[in-house]
Scaffold this motif. Structure first.
Motif, mmCIF file in Angstrom:
data_model
loop_
_atom_site.group_PDB
_atom_site.id
_atom_site.type_symbol
_atom_site.label_atom_id
_atom_site.label_comp_id
_atom_site.label_asym_id
_atom_site.label_seq_id
_atom_site.Cartn_x
_atom_site.Cartn_y
_atom_site.Cartn_z
ATOM 1 N N ALA A 1 0.733 -1.310 -0.095
ATOM 2 C CA ALA A 1 -0.174 -0.195 0.155
ATOM 3 C C ALA A 1 0.912 1.264 -0.018
ATOM 4 N N GLY A 2 2.067 1.207 -0.066
ATOM 5 C CA GLY A 2 3.028 2.320 -0.125
ATOM 6 C C GLY A 2 2.917 2.922 1.436
ATOM 7 N N MET A 3 3.143 2.078 2.346
ATOM 8 C CA MET A 3 3.312 2.601 3.677
ATOM 9 C C MET A 3 4.451 2.014 4.408
ATOM 10 N N PRO A 4 5.834 2.452 4.135
ATOM 11 C CA PRO A 4 6.886 1.825 4.765
ATOM 12 C C PRO A 4 6.926 1.920 5.961
ATOM 13 N N ASP A 5 6.751 3.125 6.732
ATOM 14 C CA ASP A 5 6.897 3.174 8.275
ATOM 15 C C ASP A 5 5.954 2.433 8.914
ATOM 16 N N ASP A 6 4.727 2.197 8.555
ATOM 17 C CA ASP A 6 3.756 1.112 9.140
ATOM 18 C C ASP A 6 4.377 -0.350 8.942
ATOM 19 N N SER A 7 4.731 -0.475 7.544
ATOM 20 C CA SER A 7 5.276 -1.931 7.277
ATOM 21 C C SER A 7 6.456 -2.168 8.422
ATOM 22 N N GLN A 8 7.667 -1.400 8.391
ATOM 23 C CA GLN A 8 8.549 -1.580 9.783
ATOM 24 C C GLN A 8 8.028 -1.878 10.745
ATOM 25 N N ARG A 9 7.160 -1.284 11.364
ATOM 26 C CA ARG A 9 6.495 -1.236 12.739
ATOM 27 C C ARG A 9 5.961 -2.643 12.916
ATOM 28 N N ALA A 10 5.204 -3.114 11.574
ATOM 29 C CA ALA A 10 4.579 -4.338 11.882
ATOM 30 C C ALA A 10 5.774 -5.419 11.839
ATOM 31 N N LEU A 11 6.520 -5.186 11.000
ATOM 32 C CA LEU A 11 7.688 -6.192 11.185
ATOM 33 C C LEU A 11 7.952 -6.431 12.744
ATOM 34 N N ASP A 12 8.495 -5.183 13.089
ATOM 35 C CA ASP A 12 8.920 -5.352 14.484
ATOM 36 C C ASP A 12 8.137 -6.152 15.489
ATOM 37 N N LYS A 13 6.733 -5.639 15.453
ATOM 38 C CA LYS A 13 5.723 -6.397 16.256
ATOM 39 C C LYS A 13 5.823 -7.794 15.829
ATOM 40 N N ALA A 14 5.868 -8.377 14.946
ATOM 41 C CA ALA A 14 5.996 -9.663 14.441
ATOM 42 C C ALA A 14 7.338 -10.478 15.012
ATOM 43 N N THR A 15 8.196 -9.646 14.948
ATOM 44 C CA THR A 15 9.668 -10.287 15.712
ATOM 45 C C THR A 15 9.441 -10.424 17.183
ATOM 46 N N ARG A 16 8.895 -9.344 17.743
ATOM 47 C CA ARG A 16 8.602 -9.443 19.171
ATOM 48 C C ARG A 16 7.651 -10.304 19.692
#
Length: 347
Positions: free
Chosen positions: A224-239
């Protein structure tokens, strides 16, 4: 005024209608439709006789179906789940195209069982089995390009999950449904839907499913072209991801996720947003890939091609697209073939 034949003649006509030796004329169809309360299609057969007796009311048949549904035991439900598991394994290794008839029959059996089950203690286990099967059938339909059928199966899976009072199944079906929107070019709407899936799951979700939902959100946000949201979701997935090599979620058998799978998802999202770290994550995922996830390997090859294209490394991209095309053709994945062609146009 319709001149009716004698009672003896009517008996002969009914017998011949039942046995297919005489077709029902328009003259008698008008009377029989009103008498039996049926449609033209039902009256003319279409596979079963509905004129077996002018006095038949259907209650015997209905009660027979209800009684049969009452006999469904936990063992039978487990058999349904085992059948879904077999179809899931075959799909993972061979692709969905050859399983359409088997999956359709499996869903029909589960829907029939749920339709005539009356009491909650019978309905809920069957509904849970149906929720899992319908969600698998939806993903298979999406893979073979039957997008409307996929959408309808997801709706069936969501309804079944709600009846079963299974928030995890509801969250999973809703999240996968977001991919239909994403593939249709409605990524912003898909972001909203997958976040709603997380809300539907609530606090009852297993850690692995929670991580899976965040990883899916990361991918869809990237699309969707939302890089910051994507990075935050990746961090949450990792945690959220539990430690260890185990990938299967014992509370949600359709979920497979460990660090290796998450590396692939991370690389995919990073490639979509043009992050240079994507290549490293994707090659790590390729090195740890489960060899039984044959169809998924086409997606991983596409991810690598996309990451190389972003870096202008077209020779490497060509090779991964060649491998992806071979796998997609082998598994008859329309969805993956479409992606290969889209990426090929960029090389």
């Amino acid at each position: 005024m319709l001149d009716m034949p004698s009672t003896a003649s009517l008996r002969v006509y009914v017998s011949e209608w039942e046995n297919g030796r005489r077709s029902i004329s328009a003259r008698y169809a008008k009377v029989l439709r009103a008498l039996l309360g049926v449609t033209d299609d039902e009256l003319t057969g279409r596979g079963e006789s509905l004129v077996s007796s002018p006095m038949a009311d259907g209650y015997d048949d209905l009660m027979g179906r209800i009684d049969a549904a009452r006999s469904i035991s936990l063992t039978m439900v487990n058999t349904f789940m085992d059948q879904t598991e077999l179809l899931r394994t075959m799909d993972r290794q061979m692709g969905a195209a050859g399983l359409v008839d088997q999956m359709t029959a499996h869903l029909a059996t589960l829907e029939e069982a749920l339709t005539f089950a009356v009491l909650p203690e019978t309905r809920r286990p069957v509904a849970r089995a149906l929720a899992g099967a319908a969600t698998l059938a939806a993903w298979q339909a999406l893979d073979v390009g039957a997008v409307e059928r996929a959408w309808r199966h997801y709706e069936l899976g969501k309804r079944a999950a709600q009846e079963a009072e299974e928030p995890m199944y509801l969250a999973h079906a809703t999240a996968e449904q977001a991919y239909v929107l994403c593939d249709a070019g409605r990524a912003p709407m898909a972001v909203q839907l997958i976040r709603d899936a997380q809300r539907l799951g609530g606090k009852t979700m297993s850690p692995r499913l929670t991580a899976w939902l965040y990883a899916a959100e990361a991918e869809i946000c990237a699309r969707a072209g939302m890089p910051d949201d994507s990075q935050r979701a990746l961090d949450k997935a990792t945690r959220s991801l539990p430690p260890g090599e185990d990938a299967r979620d014992p509370d949600m058998l359709s979920i497979f996720l460990n660090e290796g799978h998450l590396s692939r998802w991370r690389g995919n999202a990073l490639a979509l947003i043009g992050d240079d770290e994507a290549v490293g994550s994707l090659y790590a995922a390729l090195g740890n890939a489960d060899p039984t996830f044959i169809r998924a390997s086409a997606g991983l090859r596409c991810d690598l091609a996309q990451a190389h294209i972003a870096r202008g490394e077209y020779d490497q991209a060509h090779e991964h697209l060649r491998q992806a095309r071979l796998i997609a053709n082998r598994t008859a994945s329309v969805r993956q073939r479409r992606r290969v062609e889209q990426l090929t146009q960029r090389v």
